[in-house]
Motif scaffolding. Structure first.
Motif, short mmCIF file in Angstrom:
data_model
loop_
_atom_site.label_atom_id
_atom_site.label_comp_id
_atom_site.label_asym_id
_atom_site.label_seq_id
_atom_site.Cartn_x
_atom_site.Cartn_y
_atom_site.Cartn_z
N ILE A 171 -7.82 -1.16 2.94
CA ILE A 171 -7.27 0.20 2.89
C ILE A 171 -5.75 0.16 2.64
O ILE A 171 -5.23 0.80 1.72
N VAL A 172 -5.07 -0.65 3.47
CA VAL A 172 -3.60 -0.70 3.36
C VAL A 172 -3.18 -1.32 2.02
O VAL A 172 -2.25 -0.84 1.37
N SER A 173 -3.89 -2.37 1.57
CA SER A 173 -3.53 -3.01 0.29
C SER A 173 -3.69 -2.02 -0.87
O SER A 173 -2.90 -2.04 -1.82
N LEU A 174 -4.71 -1.18 -0.79
CA LEU A 174 -4.90 -0.18 -1.85
C LEU A 174 -3.79 0.87 -1.80
O LEU A 174 -3.23 1.25 -2.83
N LEU A 175 -3.48 1.32 -0.60
CA LEU A 175 -2.48 2.40 -0.46
C LEU A 175 -1.07 1.94 -0.79
O LEU A 175 -0.23 2.74 -1.19
N VAL A 176 -0.81 0.64 -0.63
CA VAL A 176 0.52 0.10 -0.95
C VAL A 176 0.81 0.27 -2.44
O VAL A 176 1.94 0.54 -2.84
N GLY A 177 -0.24 0.20 -3.27
CA GLY A 177 -0.06 0.25 -4.72
C GLY A 177 -0.04 1.66 -5.30
O GLY A 177 0.18 1.82 -6.50
N ILE B 219 -4.79 -4.72 -4.69
CA ILE B 219 -3.59 -4.31 -5.44
C ILE B 219 -3.94 -4.21 -6.93
O ILE B 219 -3.53 -3.29 -7.63
N GLU B 220 -4.77 -5.14 -7.38
CA GLU B 220 -5.22 -5.15 -8.78
C GLU B 220 -6.03 -3.86 -9.06
O GLU B 220 -5.84 -3.21 -10.07
N ASN B 221 -6.90 -3.49 -8.12
CA ASN B 221 -7.71 -2.27 -8.26
C ASN B 221 -6.84 -1.03 -8.35
O ASN B 221 -7.08 -0.14 -9.16
N SER B 222 -5.81 -0.96 -7.49
CA SER B 222 -4.97 0.24 -7.52
C SER B 222 -4.14 0.29 -8.79
O SER B 222 -3.85 1.35 -9.31
#
Lengths: 106, 196
Positions: free
Chosen positions: A17-23, B18-21
């Motif tokens: 969740i956090v890794s996605l939101l960081v980006g 990070i790659e997905n976002s």
């Protein structure tokens, strides 16, 4: 001295969740559901947990009469994530230097 | 239930997510093509009206630019409402477009009121969309936009020194290199990636 990994981030789903939101700047609950591959209830519990500690900001609204949940990472969450990555890097360095085989949280 | 992870697994998750976002940062070239065609039309109409000795030959510029802004705001609002994820690229582009329009209005006002000559306004406008193209190319890491922006700046200098007759083809060429060519490449790339 080795820094402990943040237990609030050191779990597969919470870290996802956090890794996605960081980006991103903000993301809808359904997008997070799709990207993490988690089940609805579990994702909801983990997001709530991270909201309570102030890592994630959750906004509830409506779109075409349907409830819409939007999440964004807070400054505290970004800092915790950065520290987690730093601790992870340090631990991996230490592990390779000393040949340690155990996990920092196990 | 929580899953125990090793540090390697943590790193893998971080990299993958990070790659997905990042994969959400895509552009279909819509704004490039919209503004490219609008500016090219304004430029051609301006030339035609000048040839017809119409005293307000500059009129297509404010009219078409205002139309472009209205369309951009409506499309941007609709996209924003539908978007499931808002990236930093989206926010940057919104602010860039707003800034672009404000500077464009100021330059057109200065030229329209005779504070600066139209030749200088042409150069400033070309520089301005060179900036927008270069900046969005940098954010998207998309070389055709970076090259297009750079070429537009070269043409912004060229337009200052060419005879009147050639200033319109130079403006047109700068629109083609800075907007239309990168816009169509972006559109093709977006369509291709959408079918993978």
């Amino acid at each position: 001295m080795f820094k402990q990994l943040d237990p609030l981030l050191h779990s597969e789903l919470r870290l996802k969740i956090v890794s996605l939101l960081v980006g991103v700047e903000s993301a809808e609950f359904n997008w997070l559901l799709e990207q993490t591959g988690a089940i609805h209830g579990n994702l909801s519990v983990q997001i709530n947990m991270q909201r309570e500690v102030g890592y994630i900001d959750v906004k509830k609204s409506f779109r075409r009469n349907y409830p819409l949940t939007t999440c964004r990472i807070t400054e505290k969450g970004s800092k915790a994530f950065e520290e987690y990555v730093e601790a992870l890097k340090e631990y991996l360095k230490l592990k390779y230097a000393t040949g340690l085989k155990t996990c920092a949280m196990c | 239930m929580e899953t125990k992870m090793t540090e390697q697994e943590s790193l893998k998750i971080i990299t993958e997510m990070i790659e997905n976002s990042r994969s959400g940062i895509r552009d279909n070239g819509f704004y490039c093509l919209l503004w490219g065609w609008l500016m090219l039309s304004a430029s051609i109409l301006n030339l035609i009206l000048m040839k017809m000795n119409y005293d307000k030959a500059w009129l297509p510029w404010p009219v078409l630019m205002a139309a472009g802004m209205v369309v951009s705001v409506i499309v941007g609002y609709r996209k924003g409402k539908e978007a499931r994820v808002m990236t930093w690229f989206d926010t940057s582009m919104i602010y860039l477009l707003r800034a672009f329009f404000m500077v464009l209005v100021i330059v057109l006002y200065m030229a329209g009121t005779g504070v600066i000559p139209w030749r200088a306004a042409d150069s400033l406008i070309i520089s301005l969309y060179g900036l927008a193209t270069f900046f969005s190319g940098g954010l998207l890491r998309f070389r055709p936009l970076i090259y297009g922006g750079t070429l537009a700046w070269v043409l912004a200098i060229v337009v200052l020194y060419v005879p009147d007759l050639y200033s319109f083809p130079v403006v047109g060429a700068s629109i083609v290199v800075a907007y239309l060519v990168p816009g169509y490449i972006l559109k093709n790339r977006y369509n291709r990636d959408s079918h993978v």
